[in-house]
Motif scaffolding. Structure first.
Motif, mmCIF file in Angstrom:
data_model
loop_
_atom_site.group_PDB
_atom_site.id
_atom_site.type_symbol
_atom_site.label_atom_id
_atom_site.label_comp_id
_atom_site.label_asym_id
_atom_site.label_seq_id
_atom_site.Cartn_x
_atom_site.Cartn_y
_atom_site.Cartn_z
ATOM 1 N N LYS A 117 0.846 -1.189 0.000
ATOM 2 C CA LYS A 117 0.000 0.000 0.000
ATOM 3 C C LYS A 117 0.880 1.237 0.000
ATOM 4 O O LYS A 117 2.040 1.194 0.367
ATOM 5 C CB LYS A 117 -0.892 0.025 1.247
ATOM 6 C CG LYS A 117 -1.891 -1.100 1.301
ATOM 7 C CD LYS A 117 -2.728 -0.983 2.544
ATOM 8 C CE LYS A 117 -3.697 -2.156 2.623
ATOM 9 N NZ LYS A 117 -4.498 -2.104 3.841
ATOM 10 N N VAL A 118 0.278 2.336 -0.399
ATOM 11 C CA VAL A 118 0.961 3.626 -0.357
ATOM 12 C C VAL A 118 0.364 4.431 0.788
ATOM 13 O O VAL A 118 -0.850 4.608 0.864
ATOM 14 C CB VAL A 118 0.783 4.398 -1.679
ATOM 15 C CG1 VAL A 118 1.492 5.735 -1.618
ATOM 16 C CG2 VAL A 118 1.275 3.575 -2.856
ATOM 17 N N ASN A 119 1.214 4.879 1.699
ATOM 18 C CA ASN A 119 0.794 5.733 2.805
ATOM 19 C C ASN A 119 1.235 7.152 2.517
ATOM 20 O O ASN A 119 2.323 7.378 1.990
ATOM 21 C CB ASN A 119 1.431 5.270 4.118
ATOM 22 C CG ASN A 119 0.937 3.914 4.542
ATOM 23 O OD1 ASN A 119 -0.249 3.659 4.556
ATOM 24 N ND2 ASN A 119 1.860 3.033 4.877
ATOM 25 N N LEU A 120 0.408 8.114 2.890
ATOM 26 C CA LEU A 120 0.699 9.513 2.648
ATOM 27 C C LEU A 120 0.270 10.332 3.854
ATOM 28 O O LEU A 120 -0.787 10.073 4.432
ATOM 29 C CB LEU A 120 -0.068 9.975 1.412
ATOM 30 C CG LEU A 120 0.014 11.446 1.041
ATOM 31 C CD1 LEU A 120 0.107 11.597 -0.465
ATOM 32 C CD2 LEU A 120 -1.150 12.237 1.576
ATOM 33 N N VAL A 121 1.088 11.295 4.245
ATOM 34 C CA VAL A 121 0.692 12.273 5.255
ATOM 35 C C VAL A 121 1.015 13.666 4.725
ATOM 36 O O VAL A 121 1.964 13.851 3.971
ATOM 37 C CB VAL A 121 1.373 12.056 6.629
ATOM 38 C CG1 VAL A 121 0.977 10.713 7.210
ATOM 39 C CG2 VAL A 121 2.871 12.200 6.553
ATOM 40 N N ILE A 145 -5.743 10.047 -6.524
ATOM 41 C CA ILE A 145 -4.867 9.614 -7.621
ATOM 42 C C ILE A 145 -4.267 8.252 -7.318
ATOM 43 O O ILE A 145 -4.101 7.413 -8.204
ATOM 44 C CB ILE A 145 -3.758 10.656 -7.867
ATOM 45 C CG1 ILE A 145 -4.385 11.943 -8.407
ATOM 46 C CG2 ILE A 145 -2.686 10.127 -8.822
ATOM 47 C CD1 ILE A 145 -3.448 13.137 -8.424
ATOM 48 N N LEU A 146 -3.969 8.015 -6.044
ATOM 49 C CA LEU A 146 -3.364 6.748 -5.628
ATOM 50 C C LEU A 146 -4.379 5.606 -5.516
ATOM 51 O O LEU A 146 -4.012 4.488 -5.181
ATOM 52 C CB LEU A 146 -2.657 6.936 -4.275
ATOM 53 C CG LEU A 146 -1.463 7.895 -4.294
ATOM 54 C CD1 LEU A 146 -1.016 8.207 -2.875
ATOM 55 C CD2 LEU A 146 -0.325 7.295 -5.103
ATOM 56 N N GLY A 147 -5.644 5.894 -5.798
ATOM 57 C CA GLY A 147 -6.668 4.853 -5.772
ATOM 58 C C GLY A 147 -7.185 4.543 -4.380
ATOM 59 O O GLY A 147 -7.637 3.435 -4.109
ATOM 60 N N GLY A 148 -7.147 5.534 -3.518
ATOM 61 C CA GLY A 148 -7.618 5.330 -2.150
ATOM 62 C C GLY A 148 -8.358 6.551 -1.670
ATOM 63 O O GLY A 148 -8.974 7.272 -2.444
ATOM 64 N N GLY A 149 -8.278 6.777 -0.381
ATOM 65 C CA GLY A 149 -8.946 7.914 0.215
ATOM 66 C C GLY A 149 -8.076 8.535 1.280
ATOM 67 O O GLY A 149 -7.063 7.963 1.680
ATOM 68 N N GLY A 150 -8.501 9.694 1.713
ATOM 69 C CA GLY A 150 -7.753 10.369 2.746
ATOM 70 C C GLY A 150 -8.511 11.557 3.259
ATOM 71 O O GLY A 150 -9.542 11.940 2.724
ATOM 72 N N GLY A 151 -7.982 12.127 4.321
ATOM 73 C CA GLY A 151 -8.594 13.310 4.886
ATOM 74 C C GLY A 151 -8.051 13.588 6.267
ATOM 75 O O GLY A 151 -7.168 12.898 6.761
ATOM 76 N N GLY A 156 2.441 2.921 -8.697
ATOM 77 C CA GLY A 156 2.974 3.539 -9.898
ATOM 78 C C GLY A 156 2.527 4.979 -10.110
ATOM 79 O O GLY A 156 2.991 5.645 -11.030
ATOM 80 N N LYS A 157 1.625 5.467 -9.277
ATOM 81 C CA LYS A 157 1.115 6.823 -9.443
ATOM 82 C C LYS A 157 1.624 7.786 -8.370
ATOM 83 O O LYS A 157 1.108 8.892 -8.228
ATOM 84 C CB LYS A 157 -0.411 6.800 -9.450
ATOM 85 C CG LYS A 157 -0.961 6.071 -10.668
ATOM 86 C CD LYS A 157 -2.411 6.338 -10.853
ATOM 87 C CE LYS A 157 -2.869 5.755 -12.184
ATOM 88 N NZ LYS A 157 -4.181 6.251 -12.547
ATOM 89 N N ILE A 158 2.652 7.378 -7.636
ATOM 90 C CA ILE A 158 3.188 8.246 -6.580
ATOM 91 C C ILE A 158 3.687 9.568 -7.155
ATOM 92 O O ILE A 158 3.364 10.640 -6.634
ATOM 93 C CB ILE A 158 4.287 7.522 -5.784
ATOM 94 C CG1 ILE A 158 3.662 6.384 -4.956
ATOM 95 C CG2 ILE A 158 5.040 8.497 -4.883
ATOM 96 C CD1 ILE A 158 4.672 5.471 -4.290
#
Length: 109
Positions: free
Chosen positions: A46-50, A74-80, A94-96
């Motif tokens: 998985k790709v984690n982002l903060v 864009i990474l195919g997930g969600g966030g907030g 591949g979309k990082i």
């Protein structure tokens, strides 16, 4: 990268958990002034982002919540999250670069 008088720190690494990224991002935000910090890591498929935004950047209209949601979609997930700190991620490793470029575009206006 200096944009709109705001430094943008974005880094990509592997194997860091979301909690590791959170700790690093908050530390960077506290060391830098007038900044937007975005950190990304691949971990367990998985790709984690903060994303974190300091007070001045918030006063200038920037929101970590908007940045995390935009990149995560864009990474195919969600966030907030909140305007000062948000997290997210997705499954498309591949979309990082594309996600980070989208954040640069938002901050640069």
């Amino acid at each position: 990268v200096q944009t709109c008088a705001l430094p943008i720190s974005h880094e990509y690494g592997e194997g860091l958990s979301r909690e590791d990224l959170r700790t690093l991002a908050l530390d960077l935000r506290n060391r830098m002034k007038d900044c937007v910090v975005v950190l990304v890591s691949k971990s367990d498929g998985k790709v984690n982002l903060v994303a974190t935004v300091d007070d001045l950047a918030q006063k200038n209209g920037y929101s970590a919540n908007v940045l995390a949601k935009s990149a995560s979609s864009i990474l195919g997930g969600g966030g907030g999250g909140k305007n000062d700190f948000a997290q997210g991620g997705g499954i498309h490793e591949g979309k990082i670069s594309e996600a980070l470029e989208a954040i640069r575009g938002i901050v640069r206006g």
